[in-house]
Design an enzyme around this catalytic site. Structure first.
Site, short mmCIF file in Angstrom:
data_model
loop_
_atom_site.label_atom_id
_atom_site.label_comp_id
_atom_site.label_asym_id
_atom_site.label_seq_id
_atom_site.Cartn_x
_atom_site.Cartn_y
_atom_site.Cartn_z
N LYS A 7 32.19 32.01 56.80
CA LYS A 7 31.00 32.02 57.66
C LYS A 7 30.52 30.62 57.99
CE LYS A 7 28.58 34.56 54.86
NZ LYS A 7 29.55 34.74 53.77
N ARG B 37 20.91 40.52 54.28
CA ARG B 37 21.81 40.97 53.21
C ARG B 37 21.54 42.41 52.79
NH1 ARG B 37 24.47 36.82 49.80
NH2 ARG B 37 24.05 34.80 50.74
N ARG C 241 37.17 25.92 47.00
CA ARG C 241 35.96 25.24 47.48
C ARG C 241 35.20 24.62 46.30
NH1 ARG C 241 31.80 29.06 50.52
NH2 ARG C 241 31.19 29.63 48.40
N ARG D 206 29.25 23.17 43.21
CA ARG D 206 28.40 24.34 42.97
C ARG D 206 28.97 25.12 41.79
NH1 ARG D 206 27.94 27.52 48.53
NH2 ARG D 206 27.33 29.13 47.03
N ARG E 225 29.51 37.95 42.60
CA ARG E 225 28.93 37.74 43.93
C ARG E 225 29.57 38.67 44.96
NH1 ARG E 225 29.93 31.57 44.63
NH2 ARG E 225 29.30 31.93 46.78
#
Length: 190
Positions: A14, A89, A128, A134, A146
């Site tokens: 995204k 969401r 990533r 993160r 998640r």
């Protein structure tokens, strides 16, 4: 005004694709993840609460996210439109977004969903995580949590937009350009 909901699980692409869509269609990109991370970086009360939830792979409460989106809509009244990335969401958030856009004399043009399987998502997010710094991108269990949160709570939002005939699905595996071309075709058909 073109108002797009860019949809898909964590790691679907995204962020990558919304940057390209933003440029092509001259839209304002509203990423709830980016908004929340800026609050975390600033050390605000909202940021600290959000960080605690995000570190556990949980979603931030609706009223917090909706308030942030509302203020961004009001800050960008002259925009050609918006890309909503990571929002809504839940069906409740989708209804709230319809109310917010109506209050701003516009509406959601459509939802474009990137479809990617869980194994590919996990691989992408772990990759990533090597550069994102993160914590939630570096732990496979958190990543799978998640994705499961997305499946349980977020996927019903697609049905909300399908019922309004505003839903387009795009296979989110391939080169960035191949996926972008498919997204543009879907957007242009709205």
């Amino acid at each position: 005004m073109l108002n797009l909901v860019l949809f898909g699980p964590p790691g679907a692409g995204k962020g990558t694709q919304s940057a390209k869509i933003k440029e092509k269609y001259n839209l304002v990109h509203l990423s709830t993840g980016d908004l929340l991370r800026s609050e975390i970086k600033a050390g605000t009360e909202l940021g600290l609460k959000a960080k605690s939830l995000m570190d556990q792979g949980q979603l931030v409460p609706d009223e917090v996210v909706i308030g942030m989106i509302d203020s961004k809509l009001k800050e960008n009244k002259a925009a050609n439109g918006f890309i909503f990335d990571g929002f809504p969401r839940t069906v409740e958030q989708a209804k709230a977004l319809d109310t917010l856009t109506e209050q701003n004399n516009t509406s959601i043009s459509g939802m474009v969903a990137l479809e990617v399987d869980e194994e590919e998502l996990t691989t992408r997010i772990l990759e990533r995580g090597k550069t994102s710094n993160r914590a939630d991108d570096q732990n496979e269990e958190l990543i799978r949590n998640r994705v499961q949160e997305y499946e349980n709570k977020t996927a019903p939002v697609a049905d909300y937009y399908k019922a309004q005939d505003k839903f387009k699905s795009v296979y989110g595996v391939g080169s960035i350009e191949e996926i972008f071309d498919k997204l543009c075709s879907a957007i242009d058909s709205l």
